[in-house]
Design a protein around this motif. Structure first.
Motif, mmCIF file in Angstrom:
data_model
loop_
_atom_site.group_PDB
_atom_site.id
_atom_site.type_symbol
_atom_site.label_atom_id
_atom_site.label_comp_id
_atom_site.label_asym_id
_atom_site.label_seq_id
_atom_site.Cartn_x
_atom_site.Cartn_y
_atom_site.Cartn_z
ATOM 1 N N SER A 18 10.266 4.281 -9.919
ATOM 2 C CA SER A 18 9.822 3.441 -8.464
ATOM 3 C C SER A 18 9.788 1.699 -8.372
ATOM 4 C CB SER A 18 8.225 3.577 -8.140
ATOM 5 O OG SER A 18 7.332 2.865 -9.238
ATOM 6 N N GLY A 19 9.471 0.639 -9.608
ATOM 7 C CA GLY A 19 9.216 -0.428 -10.420
ATOM 8 C C GLY A 19 7.579 -0.528 -10.278
ATOM 9 N N GLY A 20 7.157 -0.076 -9.919
ATOM 10 C CA GLY A 20 5.285 -0.072 -9.907
ATOM 11 C C GLY A 20 5.245 -0.225 -11.607
ATOM 12 N N THR A 68 3.814 -3.397 -7.317
ATOM 13 C CA THR A 68 2.175 -2.857 -6.899
ATOM 14 C C THR A 68 1.763 -2.958 -5.557
ATOM 15 O OG1 THR A 68 1.320 -2.380 -9.500
ATOM 16 C CG2 THR A 68 -0.280 -1.387 -8.047
ATOM 17 N N CYS A 69 1.647 -4.126 -4.978
ATOM 18 C CA CYS A 69 0.751 -3.524 -3.407
ATOM 19 C C CYS A 69 1.907 -2.742 -2.465
ATOM 20 C CB CYS A 69 0.401 -4.951 -3.230
ATOM 21 S SG CYS A 69 0.642 -5.442 -1.422
ATOM 22 N N TYR A 70 0.721 -2.075 -1.684
ATOM 23 C CA TYR A 70 1.943 -1.417 -0.650
ATOM 24 C C TYR A 70 1.633 -1.907 0.345
ATOM 25 C CZ TYR A 70 -0.151 2.965 -2.704
ATOM 26 O OH TYR A 70 -0.383 4.358 -3.520
ATOM 27 N N GLN A 78 -6.233 -3.302 -6.035
ATOM 28 C CA GLN A 78 -7.276 -3.079 -6.488
ATOM 29 C C GLN A 78 -7.504 -2.344 -7.927
ATOM 30 O OE1 GLN A 78 -11.225 -1.915 -3.859
ATOM 31 N NE2 GLN A 78 -10.642 -3.683 -2.524
ATOM 32 N N GLU A 79 -6.916 -0.755 -7.813
ATOM 33 C CA GLU A 79 -6.327 -0.051 -9.862
ATOM 34 C C GLU A 79 -5.897 -0.858 -10.220
ATOM 35 O OE1 GLU A 79 -5.790 3.755 -10.807
ATOM 36 O OE2 GLU A 79 -4.185 2.935 -9.744
ATOM 37 N N ARG A 80 -4.681 -2.026 -9.786
ATOM 38 C CA ARG A 80 -4.058 -2.814 -10.793
ATOM 39 C C ARG A 80 -4.210 -3.913 -11.552
ATOM 40 N NH1 ARG A 80 1.405 -5.030 -10.667
ATOM 41 N NH2 ARG A 80 1.426 -7.185 -12.611
ATOM 42 N N LEU A 81 -5.934 -4.524 -10.366
ATOM 43 C CA LEU A 81 -6.983 -5.669 -11.212
ATOM 44 C C LEU A 81 -7.812 -5.213 -12.186
ATOM 45 C CD1 LEU A 81 -6.341 -7.612 -7.256
ATOM 46 C CD2 LEU A 81 -5.059 -8.258 -9.552
ATOM 47 N N GLU A 82 -8.371 -4.049 -11.661
ATOM 48 C CA GLU A 82 -9.555 -3.208 -12.159
ATOM 49 C C GLU A 82 -8.862 -3.290 -13.927
ATOM 50 O OE1 GLU A 82 -12.773 0.105 -11.861
ATOM 51 O OE2 GLU A 82 -10.878 0.506 -11.671
ATOM 52 N N LEU A 123 11.768 -1.540 -5.049
ATOM 53 C CA LEU A 123 13.690 -0.832 -5.327
ATOM 54 C C LEU A 123 14.022 -2.442 -5.465
ATOM 55 C CD1 LEU A 123 13.695 1.320 -2.998
ATOM 56 C CD2 LEU A 123 12.630 1.852 -4.847
ATOM 57 N N GLU A 124 13.871 -3.425 -4.995
ATOM 58 C CA GLU A 124 14.451 -4.185 -6.025
ATOM 59 C C GLU A 124 13.880 -4.537 -6.794
ATOM 60 O OE1 GLU A 124 13.229 -7.659 -3.015
ATOM 61 O OE2 GLU A 124 13.797 -6.137 -0.919
ATOM 62 N N VAL A 125 12.373 -5.248 -7.857
ATOM 63 C CA VAL A 125 12.451 -5.130 -8.784
ATOM 64 C C VAL A 125 12.593 -3.985 -9.910
ATOM 65 C CG1 VAL A 125 10.016 -5.266 -10.074
ATOM 66 C CG2 VAL A 125 10.351 -6.005 -8.033
ATOM 67 N N ALA A 126 12.799 -2.738 -9.055
ATOM 68 C CA ALA A 126 13.085 -1.720 -9.816
ATOM 69 C C ALA A 126 14.796 -2.054 -10.581
ATOM 70 C CB ALA A 126 13.175 -0.160 -9.268
#
Length: 219
Positions: free
Chosen positions: A10-12, A184-186, A200-204, A44-47
């Protein structure tokens, strides 16, 4: 010759770690990304940038037409993305109906055409509360189906199925991965919002790994 595998990418953070894990395991990796009309299409650009940097085969497939059939998610419709943690009931609005079954089915077809025998994806335990198609029982039954759906058996592989986002980041940092190469951000804006469940899950995960997140945030 190296064994061919398909990685749903996904790029995440999670799929980026899975991608690199497969590469380091010696597989010949074919990355597969999907445009399903997600508002955070920036991933997708990041991927694409990452796959170019890693010199691996990469396809981005536009399946956004499926939104005529599977609307109602805040990731694809004109519905505000909820703020808060994944454990909160409001995060159920981010569920895209049947998404992973659709993506896995397409990836398995691609694997068969490549004569690959594995499809990797990045489901993990932090997804289990909200996303039914990331739970172990779904993965097990999808794996069973994909062994009989074609003449060729395809394995569904989830290296982090019973691991948390924190564990995934720990593994990636131990591999020396640069998470500035992820999104990651939606909310697909210039900077990450820092408030949605994904942020939030990423930052945690970074906080609990005593590491600095390389992404820039609005808040």
């Amino acid at each position: 010759m190296s064994e061919k595998v398909v990685v749903i990418y996904s790029g995440g953070m999670d799929s980026y770690t899975v991608l690199n894990k497969a590469i380091r395991a010696g597989y010949e990796v074919y990355a597969l990304s999907f445009n399903y009309g997600q508002r955070h299409v920036k991933e997708l650009e990041v991927a694409s940038q990452v796959c170019e940097k890693l010199s691996i085969a990469h396809k981005v497939v536009d399946i956004s037409a499926i939104n005529q059939l599977i609307g109602g998610s805040s990731l694809t419709d004109d519905i505000d993305v909820p703020e808060g943690h994944y454990e909160e009931e409001s995060m159920k609005s981010t569920v895209v109906p049947n998404r992973n079954m659709i993506l896995l089915s397409l990836a398995v077809g691609y694997a068969v055409s490549l004569k690959a025998n594995k499809v990797f994806y990045g489901a993990h335990s932090g997804d289990h509360a909200i996303y039914p198609d990331c739970r172990p029982e779904f993965v097990k039954k999808m794996d069973d189906v994909c062994k009989v759906a074609n003449y060729e058996e395809i394995d569904i592989v989830c290296p982090y199925l019973n691991s948390s986002k924190i564990d995934i980041l720990t593994d990636g940092l131990n591999m020396g991965l640069d998470y500035g190469d992820t999104w990651t951000c939606y909310n697909g804006r210039e900077k990450a919002c820092g408030k949605c469940g994904a942020c939030q899950e990423r930052l945690e995960a970074f906080q609990l790994n005593n590491a600095q997140d390389p992404l820039s945030y609005e808040a």
